[in-house]
Enzyme design. Structure first.
Site, PDB file in Angstrom:
ATOM      1  N   GLY A  80       0.861  -1.173   0.000  1.00 40.81           N
ATOM      2  CA  GLY A  80       0.000   0.000   0.000  1.00 40.81           C
ATOM      3  C   GLY A  80       0.894   1.217   0.000  1.00 40.81           C
ATOM      4  N   SER A  81       0.338   2.381   0.315  1.00 39.12           N
ATOM      5  CA  SER A  81       1.171   3.581   0.364  1.00 39.12           C
ATOM      6  C   SER A  81       0.322   4.772   0.733  1.00 39.12           C
ATOM      7  CB  SER A  81       1.845   3.882  -0.987  1.00 39.12           C
ATOM      8  OG  SER A  81       2.643   2.814  -1.423  1.00 39.12           O
ATOM      9  N   ASN A  82       0.989   5.825   1.215  1.00 40.35           N
ATOM     10  CA  ASN A  82       0.428   7.166   1.262  1.00 40.35           C
ATOM     11  C   ASN A  82       1.300   8.070   0.412  1.00 40.35           C
ATOM     12  OD1 ASN A  82      -1.373   6.488   3.559  1.00 40.35           O
ATOM     13  ND2 ASN A  82       0.520   6.527   4.757  1.00 40.35           N
TER      14      ASN A  82
END
Length: 799
Positions: A246-248
């Site tokens: 995932g990531s921001n």
């Protein structure tokens, strides 16, 4: 001597070492070149300057030489992990490790070595990657990328030839061998199809036609998937909260910053072990390319990074990069199917995998005009091959070897407009969004993915009963493969048939912020929601994850406050606010006395918790263990009293429903679990959330997906070992980047698990200790800063 001239001399001449030594008195210098030649690396060379934390700054005269230096430097830090991956893409895991062991999951979803080998041997036997390499650009890879791959393989091989290595994971192993440029390309192919064929490896390799029906049962169709159950399984399979990546990322435009220039904070969440780790470097070809950032292991380019004008990051996108075609089989022949009433034969591919200590294993894979027949998408979504029906998988990224060209274009970009143009020209990203900022003050978001061209109109017209359930629920289309009018069309601006062109992609430019935390593009900016895209890209007007909600609250407040600097990005990364705690802890504490009569300690601890997941936070561990149970056992519709509203997507749903069945049990079980493990209910989080590196405990902050923490940590629970004793995936390569009007970007970086997976390396856990303390690496991008590094070590590498 002019700087550019000196750089070229370092990269091009045999006297480089003397030049560097004279320029850098006191630096530790090593010349590892020899005068022997290898056919694959003849004449190749590069200069590698190492600065703090083992970060290499690689200088070369062209792309082949840059690849050479990059392959060398990656091998020095990650030889065992890289060698393991090359075994995978060559289908040789069973030969060395047996059939039943599991790969590390970095290059496919295969559950066993045998399944992995049968898939990747099939790719080799079909010449899939060779055909892609032979495809002219832009549909195929560019000449620069091919040169990078050629050089990378030569550099990796040269390092193997000239160095002994002590990493116990592979020291002395006969499976650590030289590689070819084709091997490097095969690894790139594996990364490209991770969301498509790579997700279905077990289903591809195990798919087999049904046995002949018993007498009197000719034509029996066998079991069919239940649409409702299949829809839920597909939703869970593609849900961000269940992903191992995932990531921001957030980009601020100049309207929100202190100096009118852009800012970018990238925070990918990737595995901490195995072949999907990031690795840091700076790549320089004087006058051509100068980019710093992180590469996925085995790739030749900087995948996430910055230069003196532009910074970019990626987040795993919600677009579904595959679809299914439901085949109507010819009666009496399960390996033939009908299209417009005419039979077409499947193509059998017999694949053989060598096995340690046993005879080779041969299996047949079955291919159609749409792609391979699959027996399921993971164990949770079986797709039975019956006498009447089979399912074929379409993965457009199996025709895409352009992802590294996209990254290369980003590295050469001078503005967010160049980033957009690179996406338009290369169309190479298989499963990520792009968020970017530039020194002129622009912000940019694009969900530019290689996706099957499934329009909502096509899905409505051509979905089978199964597809009518799975497409709305998950974006997984199941089309009627018996009709040619249900074929995927082509957009005129697409570089390959059957995919969406750039004009269809969700894009947002120059708003005060653009942010993504693995939800769809809809809420990239809370006041400028994106709409009008097809369901396969993601949902519109649906509940957002707590991480998205918390992230938008934070970045919207930052943008409204304005005058932002890189320091504000650094504070956001380690704020460690737990949105679930802000929403639910007070309600849980009030209801605790009823749920746990006679146990006031637990109620006091939850009530006193500071709602953060810092290492010194007391009560965070108890709430975490309770919240995991609550969200896993209580349906989403029963967790909150105030339901979701599309008109208020950041603040709803809210108000914990403490009357929900399962609330009291989740709380009681969490308390009992900690006490049984000998863990105090108010123990500081860092005492029981840590990693061990070379016998030393390193406390780790951050929190899980369910808590909604920006600084995501998905740890491994081991109560007998003291709590969370390892991190499976989470915050990995972080970069906070801005510009101050000078020639050098203002950049701070952090690689949470450090550069090397070798426990004997000095860079095995040095940045992990930084991460534990919320400290950063000041990037040395400009030449003057590299030369001033007190840790400077210069290596001239030659073939």
């Amino acid at each position: 001597m002019h700087l550019r001239t000196r750089l070229k001399q370092w990269a091009l001449t045999a006297s480089a070492l003397a030049v560097v030594s004279a320029a850098l008195p006191g630096a530790a210098v090593a010349d590892t070149g020899d005068r022997g030649h290898h056919p694959s690396d003849r004449g190749l060379s590069a200069v590698i300057r190492y600065t703090e934390y083992g970060i290499p700054h690689i200088v070369a005269r062209d792309y082949a030489n840059l690849g050479f230096g990059t392959g060398w430097a990656q091998a020095a830090d990650q030889v065992c992990t890289l060698a393991d991956g090359f075994l995978t893409v060559n289908g040789e895991r069973s030969r060395y490790f047996g059939t039943d062991a599991a790969p590390d999951g970095s290059l496919s979803s295969a559950a066993t070595n045998l399944s992995s080998d049968l898939y990747f041997r099939g790719v080799k036997d079909a010449g899939t990657v060779e055909a892609l390499l032979a495809t002219p650009a832009p549909a195929g890879p560019s000449r620069d990328l091919k040169e990078l791959m050629r050089g990378w393989a030569a550099g990796y091989n040269a390092w193997l030839r000239k160095n002994r290595f002590s990493d116990p994971a592979c020291a002395g192993a006969d499976w650590v061998r030289p590689v070819t440029a084709l091997d490097v390309a095969r690894r790139g192919f594996a990364v490209s199809v991770l969301g498509g064929q790579g997700r279905a490896v077990d289903g591809i390799t195990a798919a087999a036609p049904p046995a002949a029906p018993a007498a009197g049962r000719a034509g029996a169709s066998g079991p069919v998937p239940d649409p409702e159950r299949a829809a839920e399984a597909a939703r869970e399979l593609f849900a961000a909260e269940n992903a191992t990546m995932g990531s921001n990322a957030v980009a601020f435009s100049g309207s929100a910053t202190a100096n009118g220039r852009g800012l970018l904070l990238g925070n990918p969440h990737y595995p901490w072990q195995g072949g999907r780790r990031f690795w840091q470097s700076q790549q320089t070809i004087p006058g051509e390319l100068n980019v710093s950032g992180a590469s996925l292991l085995g790739t030749t380019v900087v995948n996430i990074g910055f230069n003196d004008k532009v910074a970019w990051s990626h987040t795993v996108a919600t677009g579904v990069p595959l679809n299914l075609h439901q085949l109507t089989l010819v009666p009496g022949d399960p390996t033939a199917y009908l299209v417009d009433g005419r039979p077409e034969r499947m193509t059998p591919r017999r694949v053989t995998a060598p096995v340690r200590g046993a005879a080779p294993v041969t299996r047949t894979q079955w291919w159609t005009r749409y792609g391979p027949v699959v027996g399921g998408l993971g164990a949770q979504l079986p797709l039975p091959w019956t006498a009447g029906t089979a399912y074929a998988l379409n993965d457009p990224n199996a025709s895409n070897l352009r992802g590294s060209d996209t990254a290369l274009g980003f590295g050469r970009a001078r503005s967010t407009s160049d980033v957009a143009e690179t996406l338009r020209r290369t169309q190479g990203l298989p499963w990520v969004n792009t968020i970017a900022a530039d020194s002129a003050g622009h912000s940019f978001f694009s969900q530019s993915q290689v996706l099957p061209r499934i329009t909502d109109e096509l899905a409505a017209r051509c979905s089978t009963p199964l597809g009518r359930a799975t497409y709305p629920a998950s974006g997984v289309a199941v089309l009627d493969g018996s009709r040619s009018d249900c074929a995927l069309g082509s957009d005129p601006d697409a570089v390959q048939p059957g995919v969406f062109g750039p004009a269809r992609m969700p894009v947002l430019r120059d708003t005060p912020y653009v942010a993504n935390s693995n939800d769809s593009a809809w809420l990239t900016h809370a006041e400028r929601p994106l709409a009008g895209y097809e369901r396969i890209f993601g949902t519109i007007g649906t509940p957002r994850s707590l991480r998205t909600r918390g992230g938008i609250e934070d970045v919207a407040a930052m943008a409204a406050r304005g005058d932002l600097t890189v320091s504000d990005l650094q504070r956001q990364q380690f704020a460690n606010r737990a949105p679930a705690g802000d929403l639910a802890a007070a309600d849980a504490a009030r209801a605790c006395a009823t749920a746990l009569p006679g146990d006031p300690e637990a109620c006091r601890v939850i009530g006193a918790w500071d709602r953060t997941v810092n290492t010194d936070s007391r009560g965070a561990l108890l709430f975490d263990r309770f919240w995991r149970r609550f969200t896993a056992t209580v349906p989403a519709a029963r967790q909150w009293k105030v339901p979701f509203s599309p008109a208020d997507p950041v603040r709803t749903p809210n108000t914990l429903d403490t009357d929900a069945p399962g609330f009291a049990k989740a709380l009681a079980d969490a308390v009992a679990e900690l006490r049984a493990a000998g863990i105090a209910l108010d123990a500081p989080l860092g005492a029981h959330q840590f990693v061990v590196r070379n016998g030393t405990r390193i406390p780790v902050s951050g929190g899980t997906e369910s808590l909604g923490v920006w600084n995501k940590t998905e740890p491994v629970w081991n109560p007998s070992g003291g709590g969370y004793t390892e991190v499976a995936h989470g915050t990995s390569h972080v970069q906070a980047v801005g510009w101050d009007g000078g020639r050098c970007p203002v950049a701070r970086t952090l690689l949470s698990y450090a550069q090397s997976s070798d426990p004997t390396s000095p860079h095995y856990s040095d940045q992990t200790r930084l991460y534990a303390g919320g400290r950063w690496v000041t990037s040395r991008f400009c030449e003057r800063d590299i030369l001033r590094s007190p840790a400077l070590r210069v290596v001239v590498v030659r073939g």
